[in-house]
Motif scaffolding. Structure first.
Motif: not given
Ligand SMILES: Nc1ncnc2c1ncn2[C@@H]1O[C@H](COP(=O)(O)OP(=O)(O)OP(=O)(O)O)[C@@H](O)[C@H]1O
Ligand SMILES: [Mg+2]
Lengths: 248, 272
Positions: B32-53
């Motif tokens: 949220r920036l100011r009243r009712s103004r928002t900035v979308t930084a990330l949009a439905s990001v899918d990401l997986a990091v395996g154990n030890g990866e």
């Protein structure tokens, strides 16, 4: 170089002020109630006066010092409690503001009946100093930057560890500023407290010499109070210079 | 993952066989920036990091890379979607002092020496400071002569190296690095790259590295994830199957350059 200039200016300003006091007294432009400085100092030649002033000075310095230490400790404890228990914070802030809003002189009658005439100067000094320290400590404990707070959160820091290792060190510069303001406030508080019938002290001396037209003594007492105040302030200002080098 | 240690292509074997150590599921972050103004930084990001990866995150400035790390460290929460660490809330790893993180703006304590800054995680965790470990890390990052120096007596690159040592000192299970080598000269940077690769290989720390240096990403990672410009979405995932251990010789390898060129081109388009 800059340091030397500041020192020269400070000394020059002080000398100018003292010379002005002397001059105004000599010329008598403000009447008999403003004696020349030399005459005030000469009054100290009399051992009885010197003794009187010395005892008053010791009493006031003790009350102011006791009040300063006690007020500072209480203020720090309250500020730390507020930092550890955030829900209490707004309440504590308001309490401090209310305590400060009551004119210290209005507390006189209340204090005389609770802590007695002898204790009143130290308690008023503590209230005056404590408020300055509380305000400085609360803003100091909130002074750590967002980036540093994030580091502590990501390290899984407990509230206690964050207070000890981040908030307190980050608060040091503001805290010392607060102490430098609190010290003169404590001296003023002690003098005011002595007006409520304390057995001795600069405040007592001020009132009695005023009533007895002992102009020289009155000025000697006033100047003594100013000297304690300035000495305390100067000591803490020196501490601030040291802290600025260490904590910023 | 134990089986992948000798495999030539650990990236293929690692991520799907074990539950992800770090995972973003449809994570969207709006600020949220100011009243009712928002900035979308990330949009439905899918990401997986395996154990030890080891995963590297590339993307144009402002696409939300730091935001991904902050959410994984529990410093921010997604507006929609899920952010999971070992299948649960990030807070749990943090509470056990098992997360190592180096922020983009180093964030060293100005009143503490390099030594005390690196020792801080021990103190915060209420453990006795292992002086040998602190000193070993300081010399690992090339600062053995600066243990008593305050941050403002150090250069920008030296401060970053102190921050890296601080992130590693508790032998974390998960390492989040936000452009940790950004202020270093090319030579020191490569040297630090290889040191990091060695530490990672030794301890199999699950690592997510944000960087702007494509060479660095390809050199270190099992997988490189390229994000698009704001709002950040996953544009491409590149499995890096180059053999390990990777050394200087690799940077002259044709396949290496191929991958770097391809990813650089993707970044270029992503920035439009
Ligand atoms: N606390 C915040 N309040 C408002 N907007 C924010 C906040 N944090 C990040 N943003 C916005 O979110 C977007 C992504 O920020 P982020 O710091 O994650 O980018 P980045 O990919 O790390 O960029 P860079 O490579 O320059 O470090 C930016 O547009 C930024 O303005
Ligand atoms: Mg960033």
């Amino acid at each position: 170089m800059n340091r030397a200039r500041t020192t020269v200016l400070t000394v020059a300003g002080t000398l100018l002020l003292l010379a002005a006091m002397e001059g105004v007294g000599r010329l008598g432009v403000l009447g008999e109630s403003w004696p020349p400085l030399t005459q005030v100092v000469a009054a100290l030649d009399d051992p009885i006066t010197r003794d009187l002033l010395g005892r008053a000075l010791a009493a006031t310095a003790t009350a102011a010092g006791t009040g300063f230490v006690a007020g500072t400790l209480v203020a720090l404890v309250v500020a730390v409690v507020g930092a550890l228990l955030p829900p209490l914070q707004p309440g504590l802030d308001r309490l401090a503001a209310v305590v400060n809003a009551v004119p210290l002189i209005a507390l006189g009658p209340l204090l005389i009946t609770t802590v007695g005439r002898e204790g009143t100067p130290a308690v008023i000094a503590a209230l005056a100093a404590g408020f300055a320290v509380f305000v400085a400590a609360t803003s100091g404990l909130g002074a750590a930057g967002a980036a540093h707070r994030d580091v502590f959160r990501a390290l899984g820091s407990s509230r206690r560890a964050t207070l000890l290792r981040l908030q307190l060190p980050a608060a040091v510069p503001l805290l010392i500023d607060g102490l430098a303001l609190a010290a003169p406030a404590a001296v003023l508080g002690a003098v005011v407290g002595e007006w409520f019938g304390a057995p001795r002290g600069l405040g007592v001396l001020l009132v009695s010499s005023m009533q007895n037209f002992q102009t020289d003594l009155m000025w000697a007492a006033a100047l003594s109070a100013a000297v304690i105040s300035l000495t305390a302030y100067a000591a803490l200002a020196g501490l601030r210079v040291a802290a600025a080098r260490r904590f910023v | 993952m134990a089986a992948t240690g000798i495999s030539e292509s650990p990236a293929e074997a690692t991520p799907r066989t074990t539950p992800a150590a770090l995972e973003l599921r449809g994570a969207t972050k709006e600020f949220r920036l100011r009243r009712s103004r928002t900035v979308t930084a990330l949009a439905s990001v899918d990401l997986a990091v395996g154990n030890g990866e080891f995963v590297a995150l590339l993307g144009p400035s402002g696409c939300g890379k730091s935001t991904v790390l902050r959410m994984l460290a529990g410093l921010d929460t997604p507006t929609r979607g899920e952010v999971l660490v070992n299948g649960g809330a990030p807070a749990e790893l943090v509470r056990g002092h098992r997360l190592g993180i180096a922020f983009q703006e180093h964030a060293l304590l100005p009143w503490a020496t390099a030594y005390d800054n690196v020792a801080l995680p021990f103190r915060v965790a209420g453990r006795p400071v292992d002086a040998d470990r602190v000193n070993a890390l300081l010399s690992l990052v090339g600062l053995e002569g600066f243990t008593d120096a305050r941050p403002r007596q150090l250069s920008g690159g030296m401060r970053q190296r102190v921050a890296i040592a601080r992130a590693l000192v508790l032998q974390p299970e998960v390492l989040l690095l936000d452009e940790p080598f950004g202020a270093l000269d090319a030579v020191t940077r490569r040297r630090m790259n290889f040191e990091l690769a060695r530490i990672w290989a030794d301890q199999q720390i699950t690592t997510l590295l944000v960087t702007h240096d494509v060479d660095e990403a390809v050199l270190l990672a099992d997988r490189v994830v390229v994000l698009t410009g704001r709002p950040g979405t996953v544009r491409h995932v590149e499995d890096i199957t180059l053999p390990r251990p990777r050394d200087k010789a690799l940077t002259r390898d044709a396949e290496f350059h191929d991958i770097v060129d391809r990813l650089t081109a993707l970044l270029d388009e992503g920035a439009e």
